[in-house]
Design a protein around this motif. Structure first.
Motif, PDB file in Angstrom:
ATOM      1  N   ALA A   1       0.846  -1.198   0.000  1.00 40.17           N
ATOM      2  CA  ALA A   1       0.000   0.000   0.000  1.00 40.17           C
ATOM      3  C   ALA A   1       0.884   1.250   0.000  1.00 40.17           C
ATOM      4  O   ALA A   1       1.779   1.364   0.832  1.00 40.17           O
ATOM      5  CB  ALA A   1      -0.909   0.002   1.221  1.00 40.17           C
ATOM      6  N   PRO A   2       0.651   2.199  -0.921  1.00 39.06           N
ATOM      7  CA  PRO A   2       1.481   3.404  -0.960  1.00 39.06           C
ATOM      8  C   PRO A   2       1.104   4.432   0.103  1.00 39.06           C
ATOM      9  O   PRO A   2       1.869   5.339   0.383  1.00 39.06           O
ATOM     10  CB  PRO A   2       1.231   3.946  -2.375  1.00 39.06           C
ATOM     11  CG  PRO A   2      -0.152   3.480  -2.706  1.00 39.06           C
ATOM     12  CD  PRO A   2      -0.302   2.137  -2.041  1.00 39.06           C
ATOM     13  N   ILE A   3      -0.101   4.301   0.681  1.00 40.52           N
ATOM     14  CA  ILE A   3      -0.592   5.279   1.664  1.00 40.52           C
ATOM     15  C   ILE A   3      -1.422   4.563   2.719  1.00 40.52           C
ATOM     16  O   ILE A   3      -1.824   3.405   2.543  1.00 40.52           O
ATOM     17  CB  ILE A   3      -1.468   6.369   1.001  1.00 40.52           C
ATOM     18  CG1 ILE A   3      -2.667   5.707   0.296  1.00 40.52           C
ATOM     19  CG2 ILE A   3      -0.670   7.225   0.028  1.00 40.52           C
ATOM     20  CD1 ILE A   3      -3.699   6.684  -0.228  1.00 40.52           C
ATOM     21  N   ASP A   4      -1.694   5.255   3.820  1.00 37.11           N
ATOM     22  CA  ASP A   4      -2.725   4.798   4.747  1.00 37.11           C
ATOM     23  C   ASP A   4      -4.086   5.130   4.140  1.00 37.11           C
ATOM     24  O   ASP A   4      -4.287   6.246   3.640  1.00 37.11           O
ATOM     25  CB  ASP A   4      -2.607   5.539   6.090  1.00 37.11           C
ATOM     26  CG  ASP A   4      -1.324   5.203   6.832  1.00 37.11           C
ATOM     27  OD1 ASP A   4      -0.746   4.138   6.543  1.00 37.11           O
ATOM     28  OD2 ASP A   4      -0.907   6.008   7.679  1.00 37.11           O
ATOM     29  N   GLY A   5      -5.001   4.195   4.146  1.00 37.63           N
ATOM     30  CA  GLY A   5      -6.292   4.505   3.550  1.00 37.63           C
ATOM     31  C   GLY A   5      -7.256   3.348   3.572  1.00 37.63           C
ATOM     32  O   GLY A   5      -7.072   2.349   4.269  1.00 37.63           O
ATOM     33  N   VAL A   6      -8.275   3.492   2.737  1.00 36.43           N
ATOM     34  CA  VAL A   6      -9.336   2.490   2.612  1.00 36.43           C
ATOM     35  C   VAL A   6      -9.348   1.989   1.175  1.00 36.43           C
ATOM     36  O   VAL A   6      -9.201   2.774   0.234  1.00 36.43           O
ATOM     37  CB  VAL A   6     -10.708   3.096   2.971  1.00 36.43           C
ATOM     38  CG1 VAL A   6     -11.818   2.061   2.799  1.00 36.43           C
ATOM     39  CG2 VAL A   6     -10.694   3.637   4.393  1.00 36.43           C
ATOM     40  N   VAL A   7      -9.541   0.690   1.003  1.00 30.13           N
ATOM     41  CA  VAL A   7      -9.589   0.107  -0.333  1.00 30.13           C
ATOM     42  C   VAL A   7     -10.923   0.448  -0.962  1.00 30.13           C
ATOM     43  O   VAL A   7     -11.978  -0.034  -0.525  1.00 30.13           O
ATOM     44  CB  VAL A   7      -9.385  -1.410  -0.281  1.00 30.13           C
ATOM     45  CG1 VAL A   7      -9.449  -1.999  -1.697  1.00 30.13           C
ATOM     46  CG2 VAL A   7      -8.059  -1.752   0.377  1.00 30.13           C
ATOM     47  N   ALA A   8     -10.885   1.296  -2.001  1.00 24.50           N
ATOM     48  CA  ALA A   8     -12.117   1.701  -2.675  1.00 24.50           C
ATOM     49  C   ALA A   8     -12.480   0.748  -3.799  1.00 24.50           C
ATOM     50  O   ALA A   8     -13.657   0.466  -4.031  1.00 24.50           O
ATOM     51  CB  ALA A   8     -11.961   3.118  -3.225  1.00 24.50           C
ATOM     52  N   GLU A   9     -11.461   0.248  -4.519  1.00 25.67           N
ATOM     53  CA  GLU A   9     -11.703  -0.629  -5.667  1.00 25.67           C
ATOM     54  C   GLU A   9     -10.649  -1.721  -5.689  1.00 25.67           C
ATOM     55  O   GLU A   9      -9.478  -1.482  -5.369  1.00 25.67           O
ATOM     56  CB  GLU A   9     -11.639   0.159  -6.985  1.00 25.67           C
ATOM     57  CG  GLU A   9     -12.588   1.336  -7.076  1.00 25.67           C
ATOM     58  CD  GLU A   9     -12.305   2.172  -8.322  1.00 25.67           C
ATOM     59  OE1 GLU A   9     -11.740   1.635  -9.290  1.00 25.67           O
ATOM     60  OE2 GLU A   9     -12.642   3.371  -8.305  1.00 25.67           O
ATOM     61  N   VAL A  10     -11.042  -2.923  -6.097  1.00 22.62           N
ATOM     62  CA  VAL A  10     -10.114  -4.033  -6.301  1.00 22.62           C
ATOM     63  C   VAL A  10     -10.281  -4.524  -7.729  1.00 22.62           C
ATOM     64  O   VAL A  10     -11.394  -4.873  -8.143  1.00 22.62           O
ATOM     65  CB  VAL A  10     -10.374  -5.186  -5.310  1.00 22.62           C
ATOM     66  CG1 VAL A  10      -9.410  -6.343  -5.594  1.00 22.62           C
ATOM     67  CG2 VAL A  10     -10.230  -4.710  -3.872  1.00 22.62           C
ATOM     68  N   HIS A  11      -9.179  -4.522  -8.485  1.00 23.26           N
ATOM     69  CA  HIS A  11      -9.255  -4.866  -9.913  1.00 23.26           C
ATOM     70  C   HIS A  11      -8.553  -6.180 -10.250  1.00 23.26           C
ATOM     71  O   HIS A  11      -8.496  -6.560 -11.425  1.00 23.26           O
ATOM     72  CB  HIS A  11      -8.639  -3.749 -10.754  1.00 23.26           C
ATOM     73  CG  HIS A  11      -9.347  -2.440 -10.612  1.00 23.26           C
ATOM     74  ND1 HIS A  11     -10.611  -2.229 -11.092  1.00 23.26           N
ATOM     75  CD2 HIS A  11      -8.972  -1.276 -10.023  1.00 23.26           C
ATOM     76  CE1 HIS A  11     -10.988  -0.993 -10.831  1.00 23.26           C
ATOM     77  NE2 HIS A  11     -10.012  -0.390 -10.174  1.00 23.26           N
ATOM     78  N   ALA A  12      -7.969  -6.853  -9.248  1.00 24.50           N
ATOM     79  CA  ALA A  12      -7.239  -8.089  -9.546  1.00 24.50           C
ATOM     80  C   ALA A  12      -7.529  -9.122  -8.471  1.00 24.50           C
ATOM     81  O   ALA A  12      -7.781  -8.793  -7.312  1.00 24.50           O
ATOM     82  CB  ALA A  12      -5.740  -7.809  -9.606  1.00 24.50           C
ATOM     83  N   ARG A  13      -7.496 -10.370  -8.862  1.00 26.54           N
ATOM     84  CA  ARG A  13      -7.758 -11.470  -7.939  1.00 26.54           C
ATOM     85  C   ARG A  13      -6.645 -12.505  -8.081  1.00 26.54           C
ATOM     86  O   ARG A  13      -5.869 -12.492  -9.053  1.00 26.54           O
ATOM     87  CB  ARG A  13      -9.100 -12.121  -8.244  1.00 26.54           C
ATOM     88  CG  ARG A  13      -9.160 -12.773  -9.618  1.00 26.54           C
ATOM     89  CD  ARG A  13     -10.536 -13.296  -9.975  1.00 26.54           C
ATOM     90  NE  ARG A  13     -10.532 -13.988 -11.237  1.00 26.54           N
ATOM     91  CZ  ARG A  13     -10.556 -13.383 -12.434  1.00 26.54           C
ATOM     92  NH1 ARG A  13     -10.589 -12.059 -12.512  1.00 26.54           N
ATOM     93  NH2 ARG A  13     -10.548 -14.100 -13.547  1.00 26.54           N
ATOM     94  N   LYS A  14      -6.568 -13.398  -7.141  1.00 29.88           N
ATOM     95  CA  LYS A  14      -5.559 -14.453  -7.166  1.00 29.88           C
ATOM     96  C   LYS A  14      -5.702 -15.299  -8.432  1.00 29.88           C
ATOM     97  O   LYS A  14      -6.808 -15.689  -8.814  1.00 29.88           O
ATOM     98  CB  LYS A  14      -5.703 -15.348  -5.933  1.00 29.88           C
ATOM     99  CG  LYS A  14      -4.660 -16.456  -5.849  1.00 29.88           C
ATOM    100  CD  LYS A  14      -4.838 -17.278  -4.582  1.00 29.88           C
ATOM    101  CE  LYS A  14      -3.807 -18.408  -4.527  1.00 29.88           C
ATOM    102  NZ  LYS A  14      -3.952 -19.222  -3.291  1.00 29.88           N
ATOM    103  N   GLY A  15      -4.561 -15.536  -9.097  1.00 30.12           N
ATOM    104  CA  GLY A  15      -4.550 -16.333 -10.313  1.00 30.12           C
ATOM    105  C   GLY A  15      -4.746 -15.541 -11.589  1.00 30.12           C
ATOM    106  O   GLY A  15      -4.604 -16.079 -12.689  1.00 30.12           O
ATOM    107  N   GLN A  16      -5.041 -14.257 -11.469  1.00 31.52           N
ATOM    108  CA  GLN A  16      -5.286 -13.429 -12.649  1.00 31.52           C
ATOM    109  C   GLN A  16      -3.979 -13.001 -13.302  1.00 31.52           C
ATOM    110  O   GLN A  16      -3.011 -12.675 -12.625  1.00 31.52           O
ATOM    111  CB  GLN A  16      -6.090 -12.191 -12.253  1.00 31.52           C
ATOM    112  CG  GLN A  16      -6.400 -11.230 -13.405  1.00 31.52           C
ATOM    113  CD  GLN A  16      -7.234 -10.053 -12.944  1.00 31.52           C
ATOM    114  OE1 GLN A  16      -7.944 -10.124 -11.946  1.00 31.52           O
ATOM    115  NE2 GLN A  16      -7.125  -8.944 -13.661  1.00 31.52           N
ATOM    116  N   SER A  17      -3.929 -12.966 -14.620  1.00 33.37           N
ATOM    117  CA  SER A  17      -2.785 -12.428 -15.356  1.00 33.37           C
ATOM    118  C   SER A  17      -2.929 -10.923 -15.459  1.00 33.37           C
ATOM    119  O   SER A  17      -4.021 -10.417 -15.753  1.00 33.37           O
ATOM    120  CB  SER A  17      -2.703 -13.034 -16.763  1.00 33.37           C
ATOM    121  OG  SER A  17      -2.458 -14.420 -16.699  1.00 33.37           O
ATOM    122  N   VAL A  18      -1.839 -10.219 -15.208  1.00 31.72           N
ATOM    123  CA  VAL A  18      -1.865  -8.757 -15.246  1.00 31.72           C
ATOM    124  C   VAL A  18      -0.699  -8.259 -16.083  1.00 31.72           C
ATOM    125  O   VAL A  18       0.323  -8.927 -16.239  1.00 31.72           O
ATOM    126  CB  VAL A  18      -1.802  -8.146 -13.829  1.00 31.72           C
ATOM    127  CG1 VAL A  18      -3.061  -8.472 -13.042  1.00 31.72           C
ATOM    128  CG2 VAL A  18      -0.567  -8.638 -13.073  1.00 31.72           C
TER     129      VAL A  18
END
Length: 691
Positions: free
Chosen positions: A651-668
């Motif tokens: 995490a680059p900052i202290d904060g709250v996760v607003a969006e998640v765009h990747a899951r385990k096993g996904q190619s990025v």
């Protein structure tokens, strides 16, 4: 011992090592058989082999690591032997046994030797019994995480966690204190399991100012074992070698003889046959003291430096692949230890598709053009060709550039010149970094250790690109736009003609973490030029046109662009592909955007610092994040893996996760958004200052 003759040999590998083995088979008059996955259908090794067989999908587990498909390919093509190269199945004892059962000669050591040396714990015990010195540590089989933790405390920090199976730095962790120990044990096990299918670890003392020195050995089926001198492999990044040389500038003649004898004893202790490498660690503070690390039961990536300096009966140059084939065929070694010596010095640089500014994470892309150096004392082992696609399925090494000289200074100078003449266009490589490393004052002086690159990395990657490079790129594009033919309409000439005074054309480049803007006015053979640099994250830049801009001239002859700028003339090799110009000079490559700005920087500079992106193309192994979760700066969110290399995304900052765009096993992909974090002020629309 019955002698054999091989009519056909299958090369169970890919890339530059497959090309290199095929070259020797051709010289021996042996038919070569290549194997390839979906990703390598049009690869260079496939094109250069006499026969090629498709063995499965891109995933290595379903192709290059699939022993059944490899052996089926050998049977169908009539190959009597298999050369495994390095990596993949090269140190797989089960595969060597399968070859024997199938009546196919495995060009490598016996399965028992692979097993003995493949397990580093067992290897240390074996060579120790043969009076070969080993590094102090704990290496009992099946050590639990708690065992490793206790052993590290007993040995004392810093310690090295190392996988019992495999090599190449994968799964290795340097731990400086107890606070990070448990996390590093878990990470090392995970990476070792992914790379080698075995997560067994051991722990040993970390030698201060360590130098990595290895000895090349050769053994035949008649009991003869010799060594061909040592190689210095201390220049490493991520525990993997990048520049190697022979002989080592550290050792004196007496130590060279002792370490060579120790290597021979280690090979004899396991009944070794074929080409192998015994690796030692030597303290720069105690160069007469060395410890056994491991034995690689295969050909090494850096074998060319030994080939270039080793002499037999006064003749310099020994083909180790040829000797592997002859030994496998039952021939005795043609010389004794007394016949062997070293002549001159050789240095090798590994060219990778990687980004040194991102901690050497792999890159990728389409190879648009390739230029490889040549000249006295220069050798290139390469697996790339124009049109190839470099993806994340395999190791990112593209080629090796090697130089020989009568002494170390000459070899270093020749290698630097060769790298300056090396270009792989279309993807980022580490060539510029390699040249900077070669020029490092400690490297020039031979004062090496395995931590040098990490300590001085900032200085090695901060060299800025000179303005003349961007001027050359812009002038070449201007030249490409100029009309040709017997009759030229003056209105088609892109010289910026206007009433009053000519207009400026603008070209913008991504460069050194920011942007460079080049403005041209006039014809390419005599143009006025102004250059301005915008810092990283800078938006629209305001360019002040100088009252007396510099003059520049350019012309093209063949595949070279000659540019005169600020009193200096330089020649650049270039390629123009699909509307984009790519230039190469001194081992660098640059992409030129068409007559427009580069892609909108809003995605990089305008978005909040809470956007979390993938540092490399790969697969998400771990996703410790969910929408609405509160996270702290530095907290692990994802682990991305590519080419068996793990990278933790925090995490680059202290904060709250607003969006998640990747899951385990996904190619990025590279820089693909994985998640978005917001601060409490972002969520309420109220800033802290306003409160």
């Amino acid at each position: 011992m019955t002698m054999q003759h091989f009519d056909a040999v299958l090369v169970a590998n890919r890339g530059e090592i497959a090309v290199r083995v095929i070259r020797t088979l051709r010289e021996l008059g042996i038919r070569s058989v290549a194997v390839y996955s979906d990703a390598d259908r049009d690869a260079r090794h496939v094109r250069e082999a006499d026969t090629a067989v498709h063995i499965g999908p891109s995933a290595a587990a379903e192709s290059y690591l699939n022993s059944k498909r490899i052996l089926d390919a050998a049977r169908s093509t009539g190959a009597q032997a298999i050369h495994p190269g390095y990596g993949f199945l090269a140190e797989n004892a089960a595969f060597a046994e399968e070859c024997a059962a199938a009546g196919v000669e495995f060009i490598g050591p016996p399965p028992a030797a692979i097993e003995s040396m493949g397990d580093k714990i067992r290897a240390k015990q074996t060579v120790s019994a043969a009076d070969v010195p080993v590094v102090p540590g704990r290496s009992e089989p099946d050590m639990t995480d708690a065992d490793l933790h206790r052993a590290a405390l007993e040995i004392g920090f810093p310690v090295l966690l190392k996988p019992s199976a495999g090599g190449g730095g994968k799964g290795m962790r340097l731990v400086h204190d107890e606070s990070a120990l448990d996390d590093q044990i878990a990470s090392a096990r995970r990476e070792a399991r992914s790379a080698f299918g075995d997560d067994t670890l051991f722990v040993e003392r970390f030698v201060s100012r360590p130098r990595h020195i290895e000895v090349q050995v050769l053994a035949d089926k008649h009991g003869n074992v010799v060594h061909l001198g040592e190689r210095e492999c201390s220049l490493q990044r991520r525990h993997q070698k990048i520049i190697e040389e022979a002989p080592s500038p550290l050792l004196d003649a007496a130590t060279r003889a002792r370490i060579g004898e120790a290597a021979v004893n280690a090979a004899r202790s396991v009944g070794y046959v074929g080409a192998g490498t015994v690796e030692f660690i030597v303290s720069a503070d105690r160069p007469d003291e060395f410890f056994f690390m491991e034995m690689n039961t295969r050909l090494q990536v850096e074998h060319p430096v030994t080939e270039l300096v080793a002499t037999a009966a006064g003749q310099r140059g020994i083909d180790l692949v040829e000797q592997q084939v002859r030994v496998a065929a039952g021939e005795p070694l043609p010389w004794t230890q007394q016949d062997l010596a070293l002549d001159g010095h050789a240095v090798e640089a590994r060219v990778y598709a990687e980004d040194p500014t991102r901690n050497f994470l792999p890159t990728g892309g389409d190879v648009l053009a390739v230029h490889e150096p040549s000249g006295p004392g220069v050798r290139v082992d390469s697996g790339v060709r124009p049109g190839a696609r470099v993806g994340s399925d395999y190791d990112p090494m593209l080629a090796k550039v090697i130089a020989w000289g009568p002494n170390r200074a000459d070899a270093l100078r020749r290698l630097d010149k060769a790298l300056a003449d090396t270009a792989v266009l279309g993807l980022q490589t580490n060539v510029a970094f390699l040249r900077a490393l070669l020029q490092h004052e400690q490297v020039q002086a031979g004062e090496l250790d395995t931590g040098l690159v990490e300590r001085d990395l900032d200085a090695l990657i901060t060299e800025s690109t000179p303005d003349e490079i961007y001027v050359a790129a812009a002038l070449e594009r201007l030249l490409a736009a100029e009309p040709t033919g017997a009759v030229v309409d003056p209105w088609d000439v892109p010289d910026g003609w206007r009433l009053g005074e000519p207009a400026w054309s603008t070209w913008r480049f991504a460069a050194d973490g920011g942007e460079v803007e080049v403005r041209l006015r006039g014809r390419a053979h005599d143009a006025a030029v102004s250059v301005e640099t915008a810092p990283a994250g800078h938006g629209e830049s305001t360019v002040s046109i100088e009252t007396a801009p510099h003059r520049a001239a350019a012309e093209v002859r063949g595949d070279e662009l000659t540019v005169t700028y600020r009193g200096r003339t330089r020649r650049y090799r270039f390629a123009h592909v699909d509307g984009t110009t790519w230039l190469a000079a001194d081992g660098r490559t640059w992409a030129l955007a068409e007559h427009r700005l580069l892609a909108d920087r809003g995605a990089a500079g305008g978005r909040s610092d809470g956007v979390v992106t993938s540092p490399m193309p790969g697969t998400v192994l771990v996703a410790d994040v969910s929408a609405g979760q509160h996270v702290s700066s530095g907290q692990r969110l994802f682990v991305v893996e590519a080419m068996k290399m793990e990278h933790t995304v925090t995490a680059p900052i202290d904060g709250v996760v607003a969006e998640v765009h990747a899951r385990k096993g996904q190619s990025v992909g590279l820089d693909q958004p994985l998640a978005v974090l917001t601060t409490p002020s972002d969520a309420t629309g109220t800033t802290k200052e306003a409160q």
